[in-house]
Scaffold this motif. Structure first.
Motif, PDB file in Angstrom:
ATOM      1  N   GLU A 105       1.145  -0.767   0.011  1.00  0.00           N
ATOM      2  CA  GLU A 105      -0.327   0.121  -0.201  1.00  0.00           C
ATOM      3  C   GLU A 105       0.573   0.886   0.224  1.00  0.00           C
ATOM      4  N   TYR A 106       0.914   2.068  -0.924  1.00  0.00           N
ATOM      5  CA  TYR A 106       1.475   3.378  -1.303  1.00  0.00           C
ATOM      6  C   TYR A 106       0.807   4.268  -0.855  1.00  0.00           C
ATOM      7  N   ARG A 107       0.908   5.141  -0.078  1.00  0.00           N
ATOM      8  CA  ARG A 107      -0.454   6.005   0.926  1.00  0.00           C
ATOM      9  C   ARG A 107       0.308   7.757   0.367  1.00  0.00           C
ATOM     10  N   PHE A 108      -0.819   8.351   0.216  1.00  0.00           N
ATOM     11  CA  PHE A 108      -0.171   9.902  -0.279  1.00  0.00           C
ATOM     12  C   PHE A 108      -1.577  10.134   0.304  1.00  0.00           C
ATOM     13  N   THR A 109      -1.465  11.914  -0.041  1.00  0.00           N
ATOM     14  CA  THR A 109      -2.933  12.633   0.643  1.00  0.00           C
ATOM     15  C   THR A 109      -2.999  13.709  -1.211  1.00  0.00           C
ATOM     16  N   ALA A 110      -4.659  13.613  -1.545  1.00  0.00           N
ATOM     17  CA  ALA A 110      -4.876  13.934  -2.459  1.00  0.00           C
ATOM     18  C   ALA A 110      -6.778  14.645  -1.361  1.00  0.00           C
ATOM     19  N   GLY A 111      -7.022  16.112  -1.983  1.00  0.00           N
ATOM     20  CA  GLY A 111      -8.423  16.941  -1.942  1.00  0.00           C
ATOM     21  C   GLY A 111      -8.091  16.785  -0.634  1.00  0.00           C
ATOM     22  N   GLY A 112      -7.038  16.749   0.116  1.00  0.00           N
ATOM     23  CA  GLY A 112      -8.085  16.534   1.625  1.00  0.00           C
ATOM     24  C   GLY A 112      -7.525  15.988   2.402  1.00  0.00           C
ATOM     25  N   ALA A 113      -7.447  14.565   1.356  1.00  0.00           N
ATOM     26  CA  ALA A 113      -7.998  12.673   2.305  1.00  0.00           C
ATOM     27  C   ALA A 113      -6.855  11.645   2.075  1.00  0.00           C
ATOM     28  N   ILE A 114      -6.668  10.809   3.126  1.00  0.00           N
ATOM     29  CA  ILE A 114      -5.488   9.775   2.296  1.00  0.00           C
ATOM     30  C   ILE A 114      -6.208   9.387   1.299  1.00  0.00           C
ATOM     31  N   ARG A 115      -5.362   8.856   0.434  1.00  0.00           N
ATOM     32  CA  ARG A 115      -5.393   7.920  -0.682  1.00  0.00           C
ATOM     33  C   ARG A 115      -4.282   6.676  -0.528  1.00  0.00           C
ATOM     34  N   THR A 116      -5.359   5.619  -0.946  1.00  0.00           N
ATOM     35  CA  THR A 116      -4.234   4.369  -1.215  1.00  0.00           C
ATOM     36  C   THR A 116      -4.524   4.326  -2.732  1.00  0.00           C
ATOM     37  N   LEU A 117      -2.694   3.597  -2.946  1.00  0.00           N
ATOM     38  CA  LEU A 117      -2.681   2.719  -4.215  1.00  0.00           C
ATOM     39  C   LEU A 117      -1.513   1.636  -4.124  1.00  0.00           C
TER      40      LEU A 117
END
Length: 184
Positions: A95-107
């Motif tokens: 899981e690679y987590r990053f922030t986008a649009g004020g939320a934490i996203r996961t790829l």
């Protein structure tokens, strides 16, 4: 001699007026009849010309807005096409987590993709509601067309603090060791 005015002809024959005086009066009468008409007409013409100029300016403004909107749509379409053509296939179970649009996203990525993302060789771009991995070169092309589509880019930090504050912060945080394999 005066044409068509019998009274002037009679006065000239009787010698009561001179020919030059008759011509002068005729010119004044002609000016009086035709002098006021063009002045009113020129005021109307000026008003009409001003209205035409205002309409032309509004038309130019609207055309410029339409052209700018079309240009933005064209650039967005180009950016979408670049993302579609150059996206990197994702594979893996890390899981690679990053922030986008004020939320934490996961790829989900593999170890090689994670290293490329953290080094800045890959960037993450957003298209509609999905996220795609792009090589840096493609990411730069997308950024030129629409910078809002690039969500994560470790190679170029957006909104960096001033250099003096960054160097002070770096000096302070240098005393704390962060593990290289930290995944959050």
């Amino acid at each position: 001699m005066a044409k068509g005015n019998p009274l002037q002809e009679q006065l000239l024959k009787a010698g009561l007026v001179k020919k030059s005086k008759v011509a002068e009066v005729a010119r004044e009468q002609h000016k009086a009849r035709h002098g006021k008409g063009p002045a009113e007409q020129s005021e109307i013409q000026r008003e009409a010309e001003r209205a035409r100029a205002e309409k032309a300016e509004r038309d130019r403004t609207l055309a410029a807005e339409r052209k700018a909107t079309a240009r933005i749509a064209e650039l967005r379409a180009q950016a979408r096409q670049i993302i579609q053509d150059k996206k990197v296939q994702r594979a893996g179970d890390i899981e690679y987590r990053f922030t986008a649009g004020g939320a934490i996203r996961t790829l989900l990525v593999n170890e090689d993709l994670r290293k490329l993302l953290s080094s800045g060789a890959l960037v993450i771009a957003q298209v509609d509601d999905r996220y795609e991995l792009l090589p840096r070169v493609a990411g730069d092309k997308v950024r030129e067309r629409d910078a809002s589509m690039i969500v994560l880019d470790h190679g170029k930090e957006a909104g960096a603090a001033p250099a003096s504050a960054t160097s002070e912060d770096d000096a302070y945080y240098a005393q704390f060791q962060v593990p290289d394999d930290l995944v959050w």
